[in-house]
Design an enzyme around this catalytic site. Structure first.
Site, PDB file in Angstrom:
ATOM      1  N   GLY A   1      -3.234  -1.384  17.968  1.00  0.00           N
ATOM      2  CA  GLY A   1      -3.460  -1.574  16.540  1.00  0.00           C
ATOM      3  C   GLY A   1      -2.582  -0.642  15.721  1.00  0.00           C
ATOM      4  O   GLY A   1      -2.941   0.515  15.479  1.00  0.00           O
TER       5      GLY A   1
ATOM      6  N   ARG B   1     -10.440  -1.567   7.071  1.00  0.00           N
ATOM      7  CA  ARG B   1      -9.549  -2.558   7.696  1.00  0.00           C
ATOM      8  C   ARG B   1      -9.099  -2.094   9.079  1.00  0.00           C
ATOM      9  O   ARG B   1      -8.897  -2.902   9.981  1.00  0.00           O
ATOM     10  CB  ARG B   1      -8.378  -2.903   6.786  1.00  0.00           C
ATOM     11  CG  ARG B   1      -7.352  -1.816   6.466  1.00  0.00           C
ATOM     12  CD  ARG B   1      -6.299  -1.654   7.552  1.00  0.00           C
ATOM     13  NE  ARG B   1      -5.062  -1.098   7.048  1.00  0.00           N
ATOM     14  CZ  ARG B   1      -4.218  -0.388   7.796  1.00  0.00           C
ATOM     15  NH1 ARG B   1      -4.495  -0.116   9.058  1.00  0.00           N
ATOM     16  NH2 ARG B   1      -3.086   0.049   7.276  1.00  0.00           N
TER      17      ARG B   1
ATOM     18  N   GLN C   1     -12.245   8.514  10.832  1.00  0.00           N
ATOM     19  CA  GLN C   1     -12.207   7.083  11.129  1.00  0.00           C
ATOM     20  C   GLN C   1     -13.160   6.674  12.246  1.00  0.00           C
ATOM     21  O   GLN C   1     -13.571   5.517  12.342  1.00  0.00           O
ATOM     22  CB  GLN C   1     -10.772   6.695  11.508  1.00  0.00           C
ATOM     23  CG  GLN C   1     -10.568   5.243  11.870  1.00  0.00           C
ATOM     24  CD  GLN C   1     -10.736   4.304  10.688  1.00  0.00           C
ATOM     25  OE1 GLN C   1     -10.270   4.580   9.589  1.00  0.00           O
ATOM     26  NE2 GLN C   1     -11.397   3.181  10.903  1.00  0.00           N
TER      27      GLN C   1
ATOM     28  N   LYS D   1       0.862  -1.176   0.000  1.00  0.00           N
ATOM     29  CA  LYS D   1       0.000   0.000   0.000  1.00  0.00           C
ATOM     30  C   LYS D   1       0.895   1.222   0.000  1.00  0.00           C
ATOM     31  O   LYS D   1       1.800   1.355   0.832  1.00  0.00           O
ATOM     32  CB  LYS D   1      -0.920   0.034   1.220  1.00  0.00           C
ATOM     33  CG  LYS D   1      -1.848   1.266   1.183  1.00  0.00           C
ATOM     34  CD  LYS D   1      -2.838   1.281   2.321  1.00  0.00           C
ATOM     35  CE  LYS D   1      -2.221   1.784   3.596  1.00  0.00           C
ATOM     36  NZ  LYS D   1      -3.224   2.037   4.646  1.00  0.00           N
TER      37      LYS D   1
END
Length: 321
Positions: free
Chosen positions: A292, A110, A138, A67
């Protein structure tokens, strides 16, 4: 070569499909059948932009690629999303470029899916109150994905500018959940699950504000220097992550590692819980925290799913390359 434009992604990939793709990737990583390559992330010295690459290879899914993208803070004034990215997939057998996929919505999906996977595997089954720290682009994706993992009865949220919580309130209403803007003290005192999704470089949530039994998903720290929660909170919690190398170098754990209150050996892979090789939450009173950091394999997995669906539905663009 297949091209899947950004404009068709919303009609292809659901939060459920994103959850499945990310869960499988975490499991593959823990089983050592998938691995991420070193991340490149740099300030380019133009437009205040951060630009970089995340890449890797998943032998189980044969997903190979990268990416490319980053953060352009002035994009909102141009009517564009600040985060811009594109995913490139390559054929694992030949090295030929298999597909180019719009990555903006996929990145949001994701990231939210990763938090949702952590909640599904680590939060208490009786969790009722969901807390959200942050109200950026987000945050709404996080709310939708995480709310589906437990029988939440209400949502509480905090943001530096409380007026920006209106969008989260609308999403909560769509989900049929009462919503309240609260102080950080009240958020910590009430929440069974907390998602932090900010771009902060200073700790927002303090150790003393979080009660026993809480699960926290720290989703905003993906760069050296960023920090959403006090390091003492990680020292008290059972810490899980997507990838340990990123967690200690550019994730939320970097600060607790630096001050010596957390050891790298104390951090577990979420994929090990998924695979059943780690027990996960040890008790109802334990604080669990998911760091994360965002790994390239997540992007490749959801992009590959998007390609398959685009071909199936006849919306993929195929070109000679």
């Amino acid at each position: 070569m297949i091209i899947v434009p950004e404009a068709v992604i919303a009609d292809l990939i659901t939060p459920e499909a994103s959850f499945d793709a990310v869960e499988q990737v975490f499991a593959s990583m823990a089983a050592k059948s998938a691995y991420n390559f070193p991340v490149i992330r740099e300030a380019i010295g133009h437009a205040d932009a951060l630009y970089g690459f995340k890449s890797g290879f998943d032998r189980a899914g044969l997903n190979l690629g990268l990416k490319s993208g980053g953060y352009w803070p002035g994009n909102a004034e141009r009517g564009l999303t600040n985060h811009q990215s594109t995913v490139f997939l390559f054929d694992a057998d030949t090295g030929k470029c298999r597909a180019v996929v719009g990555g903006n919505l996929l990145t949001a999906l994701r990231t939210a899916a990763a938090a949702a996977v952590s909640v599904a595997h680590l939060a208490r089954k009786d969790a009722k109150v969901l807390g959200i720290v942050g109200a950026g682009h987000q945050a709404a994706f996080q709310l939708r994905a995480v709310a589906a993992q437990r029988g939440f009865e209400r949502v509480v949220a905090w943001n530096r500018s409380p007026e920006k919580l209106d969008r989260l309130a609308k999403v909560a209403a769509e989900l049929g959940l009462p919503f309240e803007s609260v102080s950080l003290d009240d958020l910590g005192a009430q929440s069974d699950v907390i998602v932090t999704i900010t771009s902060s470089f200073d700790a927002i949530l303090r150790d003393a504000q979080v009660r026993p039994g809480t699960h926290i998903a720290c989703m905003g720290t993906d760069t050296e220097g960023k920090q959403e929660v006090e390091a003492a909170l990680l020292a008290r919690a059972h810490v899980f992550t997507d990838e340990i190398a990123q967690s200690v170098s550019l994730g939320e754990a970097q600060h607790a590692i630096a001050d010596g209150s957390l050891r790298e050996a104390d951090i577990a892979e979420l994929g090990a819980v998924i695979n059943g090789t780690h027990p996960g939450r040890a008790s109802a009173d334990e604080i669990t925290l998911f760091d994360g950091t965002g790994v390239g394999l997540q992007d490749l997995a959801v992009a590959s799913a998007a390609v398959d669906l685009a071909v199936e539905k006849g919306v993929a663009v195929e070109v000679e390359f």
